[in-house]
Design a protein around this motif. Structure first.
Motif, PDB file in Angstrom:
ATOM      1  N   ARG A 250       0.828  -1.207   0.000  1.00 54.62           N
ATOM      2  CA  ARG A 250       0.000   0.000   0.000  1.00 54.62           C
ATOM      3  C   ARG A 250       0.865   1.260   0.000  1.00 54.62           C
ATOM      4  O   ARG A 250       0.524   2.257  -0.638  1.00 54.62           O
ATOM      5  CB  ARG A 250      -0.921  -0.004   1.220  1.00 54.62           C
ATOM      6  CG  ARG A 250      -2.026  -1.066   1.155  1.00 54.62           C
ATOM      7  CD  ARG A 250      -2.862  -1.063   2.413  1.00 54.62           C
ATOM      8  NE  ARG A 250      -3.508   0.213   2.628  1.00 54.62           N
ATOM      9  CZ  ARG A 250      -4.221   0.506   3.710  1.00 54.62           C
ATOM     10  NH1 ARG A 250      -4.349  -0.402   4.689  1.00 54.62           N
ATOM     11  NH2 ARG A 250      -4.789   1.686   3.834  1.00 54.62           N
ATOM     12  N   HIS A 251       1.999   1.214   0.705  1.00 56.59           N
ATOM     13  CA  HIS A 251       2.900   2.358   0.752  1.00 56.59           C
ATOM     14  C   HIS A 251       3.506   2.603  -0.636  1.00 56.59           C
ATOM     15  O   HIS A 251       3.591   3.744  -1.093  1.00 56.59           O
ATOM     16  CB  HIS A 251       3.998   2.099   1.782  1.00 56.59           C
ATOM     17  CG  HIS A 251       4.782   3.321   2.149  1.00 56.59           C
ATOM     18  ND1 HIS A 251       5.069   3.659   3.441  1.00 56.59           N
ATOM     19  CD2 HIS A 251       5.344   4.294   1.384  1.00 56.59           C
ATOM     20  CE1 HIS A 251       5.765   4.777   3.464  1.00 56.59           C
ATOM     21  NE2 HIS A 251       5.955   5.179   2.224  1.00 56.59           N
TER      22      HIS A 251
ATOM     23  N   ALA B 113       0.913   4.050  -2.872  1.00 57.13           N
ATOM     24  CA  ALA B 113       0.674   5.462  -2.556  1.00 57.13           C
ATOM     25  C   ALA B 113       1.758   6.343  -3.155  1.00 57.13           C
ATOM     26  O   ALA B 113       1.482   7.435  -3.664  1.00 57.13           O
ATOM     27  CB  ALA B 113       0.603   5.647  -1.040  1.00 57.13           C
TER      28      ALA B 113
ATOM     29  N   ARG C  99       1.309   9.338  -5.972  1.00 57.15           N
ATOM     30  CA  ARG C  99       1.674  10.724  -5.676  1.00 57.15           C
ATOM     31  C   ARG C  99       2.647  11.302  -6.701  1.00 57.15           C
ATOM     32  O   ARG C  99       2.741  12.521  -6.844  1.00 57.15           O
ATOM     33  CB  ARG C  99       2.319  10.835  -4.289  1.00 57.15           C
ATOM     34  CG  ARG C  99       1.378  10.638  -3.126  1.00 57.15           C
ATOM     35  CD  ARG C  99       1.982  11.233  -1.858  1.00 57.15           C
ATOM     36  NE  ARG C  99       3.334  10.762  -1.615  1.00 57.15           N
ATOM     37  CZ  ARG C  99       3.649   9.691  -0.892  1.00 57.15           C
ATOM     38  NH1 ARG C  99       2.682   8.938  -0.386  1.00 57.15           N
ATOM     39  NH2 ARG C  99       4.907   9.348  -0.702  1.00 57.15           N
TER      40      ARG C  99
END
Length: 218
Positions: free
Chosen positions: A15-16, A19, A23
């Motif tokens: 998930r990191h 993300a 971004r």
């Protein structure tokens, strides 16, 4: 620094990493494009066969020639087009190949003859093949080196899921609306991938190198 970065990298969850990709506009552009291309690739052969058989009444041999035109397009692209894309900024090249892919697919969807269908298919697959190359290059040029493997894995997983979805959608659409209808959703997805907001900040690929960008989630 490599050892330190390597020790931080494994602590990042999927998930990191996702993300971070979302971004960073160049990484997001590469991911969104790969998903759009996956939807297209998953259903395009079925759509071409359905158009040839149902809309144009082509023989099996002629339909096979249409599908072979896709392979010819990919081959010509690898020889004539892809080596020259380095002269164009990667985001601009990716967007252009997506638009050409979508336009050629739309033309294939309304093709009145075998010749038009085969020509549109050749151009379409040439553009799609180039788009895959550019998307991969953009990802490699922009991703933190310590996370390139994870970002590549994320992209491959997303692309595989998109191909599955594309196959299912194309089959359902061809059943409901015929072969010509099967190109509608993939064409829309390609146009959407080429016009998303990620392009506004992707004028040039810049590698994300700040540790705070990926080790703290900032």
């Amino acid at each position: 620094q490599g050892a330190e970065g390597g020790s931080d990298g494994p602590r990042l969850g999927a998930r990191h990493v996702a993300a971070l990709v979302w971004r960073a506009p160049p990484l997001r552009a590469a991911l969104v494009s790969t998903i759009g291309l996956g939807v297209h690739v998953g259903g395009v052969v079925l759509a071409l066969v359905a158009i040839g058989r149902d809309a144009l009444g082509l023989s099996a041999a002629a339909t096979g020639a249409v599908v072979a035109a896709a392979g010819a397009g990919a081959l010509l692209s690898s020889i004539l087009v892809t080596p020259r894309l380095g002269a164009v900024p990667w985001p601009r090249a990716l967007r252009a190949t997506l638009v050409v892919s979508a336009v050629a697919l739309a033309i294939a969807g309304v093709a009145p003859t075998f010749a038009v269908l085969a020509a549109a298919t050749l151009v379409m697959d040439a553009a799609v093949s180039s788009a895959f190359v550019v998307a991969g290059t953009l990802r490699q040029a922009s991703a933190p080196r310590d996370l390139l493997g994870r970002m590549t894995a994320l992209t491959l997983q997303a692309g595989a899921a998109a191909r599955i979805a594309g196959s299912l959608v194309a089959g359902a659409t061809a059943t409901l609306a015929g072969g010509r209808g099967a190109v509608v959703i993939p064409a829309i997805v390609l146009f959407a991938a080429a016009s998303g907001g990620q392009w506004r900040a992707s004028s040039r690929a810049q590698r994300v190198t700040s540790r705070s960008d990926w080790s703290t989630g900032a």
